[in-house]
Enzyme design. Structure first.
Site, PDB file in Angstrom:
ATOM      1  N   SER A 136       0.915  -1.254  -0.007  1.00 42.01           N
ATOM      2  CA  SER A 136      -0.085  -0.162   0.291  1.00 42.01           C
ATOM      3  C   SER A 136       1.082   1.005   0.488  1.00 42.01           C
ATOM      4  CB  SER A 136      -0.754   0.129   0.940  1.00 42.01           C
ATOM      5  OG  SER A 136      -0.590   1.152   2.034  1.00 42.01           O
ATOM      6  N   TYR A 149      -0.303   1.888  11.594  1.00 40.95           N
ATOM      7  CA  TYR A 149      -0.553   1.602  10.235  1.00 40.95           C
ATOM      8  C   TYR A 149       0.907   2.172   9.241  1.00 40.95           C
ATOM      9  CZ  TYR A 149      -2.653  -0.286   5.905  1.00 40.95           C
ATOM     10  OH  TYR A 149      -3.245  -0.768   5.369  1.00 40.95           O
TER      11      TYR A 149
END
Length: 221
Positions: A136, A149
């Site tokens: 990501s 994250y």
């Protein structure tokens, strides 16, 4: 035909990658925690005359991963590993719980490393194989309300880049995929993304990943 092991294969991008690769004619090993969702994907693959196998496992448990790969190797020749499984909790750092932070570290980082560690000796023995890490764009730059994250994704990026260097004199291929937010169940239970439907189609992202599979670094915005 290749045999491809995909983690987090029961939903979201993992599911769509499984369907896309199965449609191409590859055999898919569907790995995840929830056997019911994995079986649903297996049924979808079967309807298209594809081939798949379900193997439930908590990839954050190193011993469970070791046993899983030992079992699979006795019945399958794994050609490719796609480390796709991931979990995210969002908000200001002070509002995240210890459990939420631990889950992200355990699944996103440890899960990726444990799976790779157990599959890699098999690839080296056969002098062939590919490892694809789904990271990501959170692994490319810092983002507001995504501290822990993003930290987990930066770790996977560092792991991937180091693995590429470690294996550069072998025939093992390693690649990293950096994609933005997608319309998947990933956002369920979170108010971080108000309207996931405006995000990129997960099926579209999966299709692009399969088409660009040979690229060492893939950025899908």
């Amino acid at each position: 035909m290749k045999t491809i092991l995909i983690t987090g294969a029961g939903t979201g991008l993992g599911k769509e990658l499984a369907l896309a690769y199965a449609k191409r004619g590859d055999r898919i090993i569907l790995v995840g925690r929830t056997k019911e969702s994995l079986n649903d994907v297996k049924d979808l693959i079967k309807r298209t005359k594809g081939s798949s196998l379900v193997a439930s496992c908590d990839i954050s448990d190193g011993q469970a991963v070791k046993k899983l790969i030992e079992r699979l190797v006795s019945i399958e020749k794994i050609d490719m590993l796609i480390n796709n499984a991931g979990i995210g909790y969002f908000g200001n750092l002070q509002d995240l719980s210890i459990e939420e932070i631990s889950q992200m570290i355990d699944t996103n980082i440890k899960g990726t490393i444990f799976m790779t560690k157990e599959v890699l000796p098999i690839f080296l023995e056969h002098q062939s194989g590919k490892i694809m890490n789904i990271i990501s764009t959170a692994g490319l730059r810092g983002k507001v309300r995504e501290t822990a994250y993003v930290a987990s994704k930066f770790a996977v990026r560092g792991f991937t880049e180091s693995l590429i260097k470690e294996l550069e004199h072998t025939s093992i291929k390693v690649s990293a995929v950096y994609m933005g937010g997608m319309n998947t169940p990933f956002w369920e239970g979170s108010d971080f993304i108000k309207d996931p439907s405006r995000l990129k189609s997960v099926k579209q992202v999966a299709k692009e990943i399969v088409e660009r599979e040979d690229e060492e670094q893939m950025i899908i915005s």
